[in-house]
Scaffold this motif. Sequence first.
Motif, PDB file in Angstrom:
ATOM      1  N   TYR A  85       0.830  -1.201   0.000  1.00 11.56           N
ATOM      2  CA  TYR A  85       0.000   0.000   0.000  1.00 11.56           C
ATOM      3  C   TYR A  85       0.872   1.261   0.000  1.00 11.56           C
ATOM      4  O   TYR A  85       0.572   2.237  -0.690  1.00 11.56           O
ATOM      5  N   LEU A  86       1.945   1.195   0.764  1.00 12.01           N
ATOM      6  CA  LEU A  86       2.810   2.370   0.895  1.00 12.01           C
ATOM      7  C   LEU A  86       3.673   2.565  -0.353  1.00 12.01           C
ATOM      8  O   LEU A  86       3.974   3.701  -0.720  1.00 12.01           O
ATOM      9  N   LEU A  87       4.026   1.470  -1.019  1.00 14.98           N
ATOM     10  CA  LEU A  87       4.764   1.598  -2.280  1.00 14.98           C
ATOM     11  C   LEU A  87       3.861   2.165  -3.371  1.00 14.98           C
ATOM     12  O   LEU A  87       4.280   3.021  -4.160  1.00 14.98           O
ATOM     13  N   ALA A  88       2.607   1.700  -3.423  1.00 11.98           N
ATOM     14  CA  ALA A  88       1.662   2.233  -4.409  1.00 11.98           C
ATOM     15  C   ALA A  88       1.448   3.723  -4.198  1.00 11.98           C
ATOM     16  O   ALA A  88       1.284   4.486  -5.163  1.00 11.98           O
ATOM     17  N   LEU A  89       1.481   4.159  -2.943  1.00 10.64           N
ATOM     18  CA  LEU A  89       1.355   5.581  -2.632  1.00 10.64           C
ATOM     19  C   LEU A  89       2.604   6.342  -3.036  1.00 10.64           C
ATOM     20  O   LEU A  89       2.535   7.355  -3.737  1.00 10.64           O
ATOM     21  N   GLU A  90       3.770   5.810  -2.626  1.00  9.18           N
ATOM     22  CA  GLU A  90       5.044   6.515  -2.817  1.00  9.18           C
ATOM     23  C   GLU A  90       5.425   6.610  -4.292  1.00  9.18           C
ATOM     24  O   GLU A  90       5.937   7.636  -4.749  1.00  9.18           O
ATOM     25  N   LYS A  91       5.141   5.582  -5.081  1.00  8.01           N
ATOM     26  CA  LYS A  91       5.523   5.576  -6.490  1.00  8.01           C
ATOM     27  C   LYS A  91       4.452   6.156  -7.410  1.00  8.01           C
ATOM     28  O   LYS A  91       4.616   6.172  -8.630  1.00  8.01           O
ATOM     29  N   GLY A  92       3.344   6.621  -6.826  1.00  2.00           N
ATOM     30  CA  GLY A  92       2.320   7.285  -7.630  1.00  2.00           C
ATOM     31  C   GLY A  92       1.403   6.358  -8.391  1.00  2.00           C
ATOM     32  O   GLY A  92       0.718   6.783  -9.332  1.00  2.00           O
ATOM     33  N   TYR A  93       1.332   5.084  -7.975  1.00  2.00           N
ATOM     34  CA  TYR A  93       0.449   4.150  -8.671  1.00  2.00           C
ATOM     35  C   TYR A  93      -1.016   4.487  -8.441  1.00  2.00           C
ATOM     36  O   TYR A  93      -1.847   4.310  -9.338  1.00  2.00           O
ATOM     37  N   VAL A 135      -7.225  -1.732  -6.813  1.00  5.67           N
ATOM     38  CA  VAL A 135      -6.732  -3.101  -6.929  1.00  5.67           C
ATOM     39  C   VAL A 135      -5.550  -3.172  -7.895  1.00  5.67           C
ATOM     40  O   VAL A 135      -4.536  -3.826  -7.603  1.00  5.67           O
ATOM     41  N   ARG A 136      -5.641  -2.495  -9.022  1.00  6.29           N
ATOM     42  CA  ARG A 136      -4.529  -2.513  -9.987  1.00  6.29           C
ATOM     43  C   ARG A 136      -3.258  -1.937  -9.370  1.00  6.29           C
ATOM     44  O   ARG A 136      -2.157  -2.478  -9.554  1.00  6.29           O
ATOM     45  N   ALA A 137      -3.405  -0.832  -8.654  1.00  5.17           N
ATOM     46  CA  ALA A 137      -2.234  -0.169  -8.063  1.00  5.17           C
ATOM     47  C   ALA A 137      -1.570  -1.049  -7.013  1.00  5.17           C
ATOM     48  O   ALA A 137      -0.336  -1.190  -6.985  1.00  5.17           O
ATOM     49  N   VAL A 138      -2.369  -1.648  -6.145  1.00  4.08           N
ATOM     50  CA  VAL A 138      -1.817  -2.497  -5.080  1.00  4.08           C
ATOM     51  C   VAL A 138      -1.220  -3.772  -5.672  1.00  4.08           C
ATOM     52  O   VAL A 138      -0.157  -4.235  -5.249  1.00  4.08           O
ATOM     53  N   ASN A 139      -1.890  -4.331  -6.663  1.00  2.00           N
ATOM     54  CA  ASN A 139      -1.375  -5.534  -7.311  1.00  2.00           C
ATOM     55  C   ASN A 139      -0.013  -5.269  -7.955  1.00  2.00           C
ATOM     56  O   ASN A 139       0.917  -6.083  -7.837  1.00  2.00           O
TER      57      ASN A 139
END
Length: 341
Positions: free
Chosen positions: A41-49, A237-241
């Motif tokens: 979740y935090l990577l999806a946030l940090e990388k702008g997904y 879902v796409r971003a977290v996946n």
Amino acid sequence: MFSKLTALVMGGMLVAGSAMAQDTNIKFTLGWKTQGSDAAYLLALEKGYFKAEGLNVVIDQGEGSGATVTRIMSGAYDAGFGDVNAIIQNASTRPQDSPVMVYQMWNQPPFTIGVKKSSGINTIKDLEGRTLGGSQGTPTMRLLPVFVRKNGLDASKIKTTNMAPNLQEPMLIKGDVDGVLVFNITSYFNLVLNRQDPDKDYKWFNFGDYGMDLYSNGMMVSRKLIQTNPKAVAGLVRAVNKAMLEIGKDQNLGMTAVAKYDNLVDIPVEKRRLQYSFDNLIVSPEMKEIGIGDIKDDRMARAIAIVVEGYQLERAPAVSEVFSREFLPPKSERALTYTKN
């Protein structure tokens, strides 16, 4: 006059365009304080997904994986990381309000009985005549009677005592109880932080190895969000996946995002926790067969029956009331490869 009219029209178009371009706001709750297992979740946030999906996601720390459900049901949050078994409980009585799991992350349950190897408890039969400590209301405590029945143990010979969660490992270390009814991913690292060796000196009887074929944590969303903005759910879902697949190959990438979100976390310990989640809760033969994020309906039906019995629920919710695969990317895009590094 023409120039003023043009300016007004152009201004109106800019305002309308700006409104159309606004991201959908999503309030997201973690299951607990920041941990390595939150990395996707935090990577999806940090990388702008999330941003790339048109989502403005704000992530808050949680109060327990079961509390994620009540936070969403209250309307305070749109989505979160939490326990599907808590969804089952609430869907039994309030199906119109209970959130829905849309990305099943932990394919195996973390519910376990932890004992000292020196205790002489070598099999679950040895739990008879012993005292187990647990926190009242937690799944491991509530589901113990089902565990006992399924494995032919004598319930009258197993004593349980209620204690605060923060006392479970200290009392186990001191020998005040013979075993603890806990989450393995929590208790294991509580022992690490208490300078214990949870592999060398402790034994774990994981519920999933003894007929308690349950699912556990994943990403859930409110029914309101599904009804009003299914596109946003699919984007979540796409971003977290996407983040999950990247972290499977490089855990350091995930830990960089965790540290950026919360610079107070113990990175070495939380990296171990992240890897523990892959080793013990995520990677399984079923996950490899159907892909990360999905479930098997017949297995979920059996899991629902276990929860109904353990929590003495009056109604067993349908699988469709608990989980939806409507927003999952194709299986080919959910093929997770895990390499510990």
